[in-house]
Write a protein that holds these residues in place. Structure first.
Motif, PDB file in Angstrom:
ATOM      1  N   ALA A   1       0.767  -1.446  -0.212  1.00  0.00           N
ATOM      2  CA  ALA A   1       0.009   0.007   0.241  1.00  0.00           C
ATOM      3  C   ALA A   1       0.997   1.159  -0.080  1.00  0.00           C
ATOM      4  O   ALA A   1       0.690   2.169  -0.731  1.00  0.00           O
ATOM      5  CB  ALA A   1      -0.970   0.028   1.299  1.00  0.00           C
ATOM      6  N   LEU A   2       2.096   1.206   0.760  1.00  0.00           N
ATOM      7  CA  LEU A   2       2.847   2.394   0.867  1.00  0.00           C
ATOM      8  C   LEU A   2       3.505   2.645  -0.272  1.00  0.00           C
ATOM      9  O   LEU A   2       3.805   3.691  -0.813  1.00  0.00           O
ATOM     10  CB  LEU A   2       3.676   2.182   2.163  1.00  0.00           C
ATOM     11  N   THR A   3       4.007   1.351  -0.972  1.00  0.00           N
ATOM     12  CA  THR A   3       4.646   1.587  -2.197  1.00  0.00           C
ATOM     13  C   THR A   3       3.624   2.017  -3.544  1.00  0.00           C
ATOM     14  O   THR A   3       4.120   2.890  -4.176  1.00  0.00           O
ATOM     15  CB  THR A   3       5.032   0.171  -2.576  1.00  0.00           C
ATOM     16  N   LEU A   4       2.451   1.375  -3.383  1.00  0.00           N
ATOM     17  CA  LEU A   4       1.635   1.952  -4.282  1.00  0.00           C
ATOM     18  C   LEU A   4       1.241   3.608  -4.242  1.00  0.00           C
ATOM     19  O   LEU A   4       1.096   4.256  -5.120  1.00  0.00           O
ATOM     20  CB  LEU A   4       0.136   1.274  -4.224  1.00  0.00           C
ATOM     21  N   LEU A   5       0.957   4.001  -3.133  1.00  0.00           N
ATOM     22  CA  LEU A   5       0.808   5.486  -2.807  1.00  0.00           C
ATOM     23  C   LEU A   5       2.118   6.230  -2.870  1.00  0.00           C
ATOM     24  O   LEU A   5       1.893   7.401  -3.426  1.00  0.00           O
ATOM     25  CB  LEU A   5       0.407   5.740  -1.290  1.00  0.00           C
ATOM     26  N   GLY A   6       3.257   5.733  -2.911  1.00  0.00           N
ATOM     27  CA  GLY A   6       4.618   6.328  -3.399  1.00  0.00           C
ATOM     28  C   GLY A   6       4.729   6.240  -4.977  1.00  0.00           C
ATOM     29  O   GLY A   6       5.970   6.904  -5.397  1.00  0.00           O
TER      30      GLY A   6
END
Length: 374
Positions: A321-326
């Motif tokens: 999720a953090l990778t996708l948001l970044g």
């Protein structure tokens, strides 16, 4: 000429007897108060914003890893879809609480909103019951996991889980109406169980109470209790079944905390109305409308909690999720949840494979030593 003025007893003393005076207070609409209406509207709005964002992010991550789709992903997908369907109805309930005229969206949306509210509850409790029952049979009785043995039948199981709620929500499609209360001027989207001339609330609520709540809740309590006792006795099982403690149990606890108050209040309301019809209670017994409204709000809020639980408990999901948001690259392989169901190998199997590998390496080493000595 007479100057007398007749004041019709304006300044005469009269005494009134207030002993027999009875003040009858108009029933208060739990959503008519300004503060309550604003609070409910704000709460529903926050739930919609957080829930749609969280579940939307969850669905995006699931479909980005569609090449390595597991059974766990299928279960999470259906839970998320049911949450999204409920979240889409919350703006209508918020408008009913905030607007002076109440419900102004027509009868069809009233029936649809009421049906989706119960569909979300049914799908949630049925899917969690299936997951806990599968773990119970695997851990307690040593039966091969149904989800691992026949993963292709899992979509049929999920379809069956959706068909049962559709059947159980038939009373919502029949009895949900948008009408004004007999003693209120605000239009409400509520159940009218006197549709056929008599109030048969018990008859139409009984399937919900037994099939939709009591039976699945008993399955959850029994299976989870037996698993916890077994894990407490065996350290080896406790080590290999950490996913149950880490993911499944928090999901079950959160679901029951949010939905059990509403269903218990609904059962009490059904019993009271049935007792009043039998003459056990007088018509003026205490109303449960406020309690039903408050507990219903709590049940709706649960639709935005599951993505937050996944984010806090599942390290792989949080990382993706953090990778996708970044705007980074998302990994495509592996399970996000480690629920112990699906194509991924269970921890017991991985442990056994490691032991067999060690034995094979030891045997090969002994053969090499013997060959060297010869």
């Amino acid at each position: 000429m007479s100057m007398e003025v007749d004041l019709h007893g304006l300044f005469e003393n009269f005494s009134y007897n207030y002993k027999d005076y009875v003040y009858i207070e108009d029933p208060e609409d739990p959503e008519s108060g300004g503060g309550t209406a604003v609070f409910i509207s704000v709460l529903y709005s926050l739930a919609v914003a957080v829930g749609l964002f969280g579940n939307g992010l969850l669905l995006v991550i699931l479909f980005l890893k569609r090449r390595s789709w597991s059974v766990s992903d299928t279960l999470i997908l259906h839970l998320s879809v049911s949450d999204v369907l409920l979240l889409l109805t919350l703006p209508f309930w918020a408008a009913q609480a905030a607007l002076l005229d109440g419900w102004c969206f027509g009868g069809f949306l009233c029936k649809l909103s009421g049906a989706l509210f119960n569909i979300n509850f049914y799908c949630g409790i049925f899917l969690l019951s299936c997951a806990c029952l599968d773990r119970y049979l695997s851990i307690i009785h040593g039966i091969q996991s149904y989800f691992q043995e026949k993963p292709k039948l899992v979509p049929l199981t999920c379809l069956f889980v959706w068909v049962i709620p559709l059947i159980l929500t038939i009373p919502d499609w029949v009895f949900m109406v948008a009408a004004k209360h007999s003693k209120q001027e605000k239009t409400q989207c509520v159940h009218n169980y006197s549709y056929f001339g008599t109030d048969q609330k018990l008859v139409y609520r009984l399937p919900h109470h037994i099939l939709g709540f009591l039976l699945p809740t008993a399955i959850l309590f029994i299976s989870c209790s037996c698993i916890l006792l077994r894990l407490q006795r065996s350290s080896e099982v406790l080590r290999t079944q950490r996913a149950f403690f880490k993911i499944i149990l928090p999901l079950v606890v959160a679901f029951l905390l949010c939905w059990m108050p509403y269903n218990i209040t609904l059962i009490v309301d059904t019993i009271r109305d049935s007792s009043r019809e039998l003459g056990v209670l007088q018509p003026g017994h205490e109303s449960l409308e406020t309690a039903l409204m408050a507990t219903k709000v709590l049940g709706c809020i649960h639709a935005c909690l599951r993505p937050l639980l996944y984010f806090g408990l599942c390290g792989k999901f949080r990382k993706r999720a953090l990778t996708l948001l970044g705007c980074g690259e998302v990994e495509q392989e592996g399970s996000l949840w480690e629920l112990g169901v699906g194509k991924e190998a269970p921890p017991e199997q991985n442990h056994n494979e490691r032991e067999e590998l060690k034995q094979m390496m030891t045997t090969m080493t002994d053969h090499q030593v013997q060959s060297a000595q010869c």
